[in-house]
Design an enzyme around this catalytic site. Structure first.
Site, PDB file in Angstrom:
ATOM      1  N   GLU A 237      46.768  43.593  42.587  1.00 33.72           N
ATOM      2  CA  GLU A 237      48.209  44.403  42.875  1.00 33.72           C
ATOM      3  C   GLU A 237      47.783  45.996  43.751  1.00 33.72           C
ATOM      4  O   GLU A 237      47.694  46.930  43.085  1.00 33.72           O
ATOM      5  CB  GLU A 237      48.786  44.772  41.603  1.00 33.72           C
ATOM      6  CG  GLU A 237      49.368  43.719  41.165  1.00 33.72           C
ATOM      7  CD  GLU A 237      50.466  43.972  39.766  1.00 33.72           C
ATOM      8  OE1 GLU A 237      50.415  44.805  39.583  1.00 33.72           O
ATOM      9  OE2 GLU A 237      51.148  42.942  39.437  1.00 33.72           O
TER      10      GLU A 237
ATOM     11  N   GLU B 195      49.921  35.949  39.226  1.00 29.53           N
ATOM     12  CA  GLU B 195      50.695  36.387  37.877  1.00 29.53           C
ATOM     13  C   GLU B 195      52.338  35.934  38.240  1.00 29.53           C
ATOM     14  O   GLU B 195      52.745  35.969  39.479  1.00 29.53           O
ATOM     15  CB  GLU B 195      50.742  37.653  37.656  1.00 29.53           C
ATOM     16  CG  GLU B 195      49.323  38.466  37.448  1.00 29.53           C
ATOM     17  CD  GLU B 195      49.347  39.979  37.239  1.00 29.53           C
ATOM     18  OE1 GLU B 195      50.580  40.484  36.980  1.00 29.53           O
ATOM     19  OE2 GLU B 195      48.242  40.535  37.131  1.00 29.53           O
TER      20      GLU B 195
END
Length: 686
Positions: free
Chosen positions: A297, A416
């Protein structure tokens, strides 16, 4: 899955269903010698029905090579399943190993011909799909080749095949990424037994998030603590020993120091360079089952999206240069590059596409994360249902990553996925049936768009202390969704008001391409006509059936029935008795305020909060009257209270009456008023 072979020179034709963990059986009857004629096969294994402890499977074997006169198919059950009855084949099993042999009438399979057989079996804990089949000793991987060649896991796979072989994947979340220690966020240390359980549960890969920050030395060397490096290596080795793919990364480093790139560019880049140089050197001789991910991220403080894309491009390129230049197996290892924020927005996908195209490396995969439509994912703004907003977000995201990457030969890993609010310590934020619809739809889109999913699990799915699934039924939905669709309905409950006569109730069937095959109560099939009717997609349960099924009409779940479809999991429908919840007056403070509540069998869906004078929404999130479940309010069914949280109470205007509307799944709206004066709060039922 269907591979799209555009734009990547190394892509070769192969069926990915059994690309990983394929070992040729030794000593098999009818095994083909090295100088035999070309052979090959493909197996389509499908669980057509599954229930608690049992299942039915259909197996189709396609012969891709020369004609066969007599056949024997061998496989191993990954979850220890057992065959109890077979048809169209003679099946023998011992422990996890099974062998199906032809009968007299179906012994011959000519080139491109398919033979089918089926069986009933039992399972306990998981019903994972077998990962490898051999036909007369020849690996069924969809290719036609010299049968004496035995492929090794990972080593001969291209990027698309490698990513496909990682499906499904599981994150060891909040563990080695926890700060500062492995156990700091409540999970026990990773063990070999945990990885055994994950493997037995059907997962083919793990994502190993690691936060390195507290283990990196000072400049200029930024030496990684040796004990930390050894511990991570130990876990990687354990997984590889179990033929699990491992996706290793830099995790919370993204916001702990990498995000300072815009203001401390040279120092961050030097540190990033040093860390990946050490990691690349440590793992350069590891199996190809190890996959490396540059950053989790990625984010860059106070940067615009376009600036962030540029920083992300710089670090992804540096990661690629370091790992490829370290030699060994890193020269051809699969590398995974994220979009900015691991976002699935088209602009972010396009920016990463430009990076990958310029690198011109055919062992690169793209990664994004997916947690669904935000109001549904956290239950805010009335997002209590799997509706068009949720579905459009799923279809749109997976369509974009397919069209941008997969269709052009770049594989995609959803590193994810899940919903942000799912947490076993905070039950009820998302209604269970609506959650099942979301999970089923995401996994269908992943299969349809040739994308690999890696479930984010910080401890809510696998109980790492007991090595059990926290919700076995939910896990069974995951396992079923890896290979097939399941039918659902507009809701998973029929709420019956105990103060009213019982009338017929209708639900809308979501067939998902399947055939509806009836309603069951336990082992008893309900009678169409007298117990239920189906008109189009409308399923109506009759008043007489509901009267019988609800029994004494106690508060709460009286019983459940299930809608069965031609494939996948049955859809559970709970018959629930309730009376309208009763709320009582209360006093408290902005730090602790509990409304006494007699829930009387009902369950809370959401809550509105507005100022009574003008009906404007209160803080927090004044853009919607519907507040976020749990962070601002929380039902406690055992204690008989609804807790109002400081995040709501501290933001209210003093002296202003606030009207709360609680939305229940059965009774609908129940009103309440509160007033804050300083730190004191009073409330009264309406």
């Amino acid at each position: 899955m269907t591979l799209t072979l555009q734009g990547r020179t190394r892509l070769r034709l192969a069926t990915i269903f059994t690309a990983l963990l394929a070992l040729l059986a030794t000593g098999a009857i009818g095994a083909v010698s090295a100088d035999a004629s070309p052979q090959g096969c493909h197996v389509d294994y499908k669980v057509t029905a599954e229930w608690n402890g049992g299942f039915i499977a259909d197996v189709k074997v396609t012969n891709l090579g020369d004609d066969l006169d007599g056949w024997e198919l061998e496989w191993a059950f990954p979850s220890g399943q057992q065959v109890t009855q077979a048809w169209s084949a003679d099946i023998a099993s011992s422990d996890a190993d099974a062998t199906a042999r032809n009968l007299s009438y179906n012994s011959r399979i000519t080139t491109d011909e398919t033979v089918s057989f089926g069986f009933a079996g039992t399972w306990s804990g998981a019903n994972a799909t077998p990962t490898s089949f051999t036909l007369n000793g020849v690996l069924c991987d969809g290719t036609i080749s010299d049968p004496s060649v035995t492929p090794s896991p990972g080593g001969e796979l291209n990027a698309m095949e490698t990513v496909a072989a990682m499906e499904p994947g599981w994150n060891v979340g909040n563990t080695l990424d926890a700060i500062p220690e492995e156990t700091s966020w409540g999970n026990p240390p990773i063990t070999e037994e945990l990885l055994d359980f994950v493997k037995a549960s059907g997962y083919k890969s793990i994502r190993l998030p690691v936060t390195w920050t507290d283990y990196i030395g000072e400049a200029p060397d930024h030496t990684i603590d040796q004990a930390r490096l050894d511990r991570v290596t130990e876990v990687v080795d354990w997984a590889i020993e179990r033929d699990l793919y491992v996706l290793l990364n830099l995790h919370h480093d993204s916001w702990m120091w990498i995000n300072a790139t815009p203001t401390d560019h040279d120092a961050v880049v030097a540190k990033y360079d040093a860390v990946w140089t050490q990691l690349a050197d440590r793992f350069k001789d590891h199996s190809e089952l190890l996959v490396l991910e540059s950053i989790n991220e990625p984010q860059y403080a106070d940067a615009t999206d376009e600036e962030g894309d540029a920083y992300n491009d710089e670090l992804n390129r540096l990661f690629h240069e370091i790992v490829r230049g370290s030699g060994g197996k890193n020269a051809d290892r699969l590398l995974v590059l994220p979009t900015l924020h691991t976002s699935g927005e088209q602009a972010r996908l396009d920016a990463l596409t430009a990076t990958i195209d310029e690198l011109d490396d055919d062992m690169i995969a793209a990664t994004v994360h997916f947690y669904g439509w935000w109001p549904f994912s956290v239950n805010i703004a009335g997002g209590t249902r799997y509706d068009e907003n949720v579905e459009d977000d799923i279809v749109g995201t997976f369509g974009r990553v397919h069209d941008t990457f997969v269709a052009n030969g770049i594989p995609v890993i959803i590193g994810e996925w899940g919903t942000l609010a799912y947490d076993y310590t905070r039950p009820g934020i998302i209604q269970h049936g609506e959650l099942l619809k979301f999970y089923e739809a995401v996994q269908f889109q992943a299969r349809d768009k040739d994308v690999t999913l890696m479930l984010w699990d910080a401890g809510s799915f696998v109980n790492r202390n007991t090595l059990q699934m926290r919700d076995q039924h939910l896990h069974e939905w995951f396992v079923s969704s890896w290979t097939s669709r399941s039918g659902t309905a507009s809701f998973d409950s029929i709420y019956l008001d105990n103060s009213a006569a019982i009338e017929s109730r209708s639900l809308t069937l979501n067939r998902n391409g399947l055939e509806f095959e009836g309603l069951w109560h336990g082992d008893t099939e309900l009678a169409e006509g007298s117990d239920y009717t189906v008109t189009g997609d409308t399923l109506t349960v009759t008043s007489s059936a509901l009267t019988r099924l609800s029994g004494d009409r106690a508060h709460g779940v009286n019983t459940s029935i299930e809608a069965r479809f031609s494939d996948g999991m049955p859809w559970q429908i709970y018959i629930i008795g309730y009376d309208t919840p009763v709320l009582a007056d209360a006093t408290g403070t902005t730090e602790s305020f509990a409304i006494p509540a007699q829930f009387t069998g009902d369950r809370l869906a959401t809550m509105e909060s507005v100022y009574a004078a003008d009906e404007t929404p209160t803080e927090p999130a004044t853009w919607t009257p519907f507040k976020e479940f749990w962070s601002t309010f929380q039902p406690d069914y055992e204690a008989g209270t609804i807790l109002l949280k400081p995040a709501l109470l501290n933001e209210l205007d003093d002296g202003q009456t606030v009207r709360l509307t609680f939305h229940f799944w059965g009774a609908g709206e129940v009103a309440y008023e509160i007033t804050k004066n300083g730190t004191s709060v009073t409330g009264s039922a309406l």
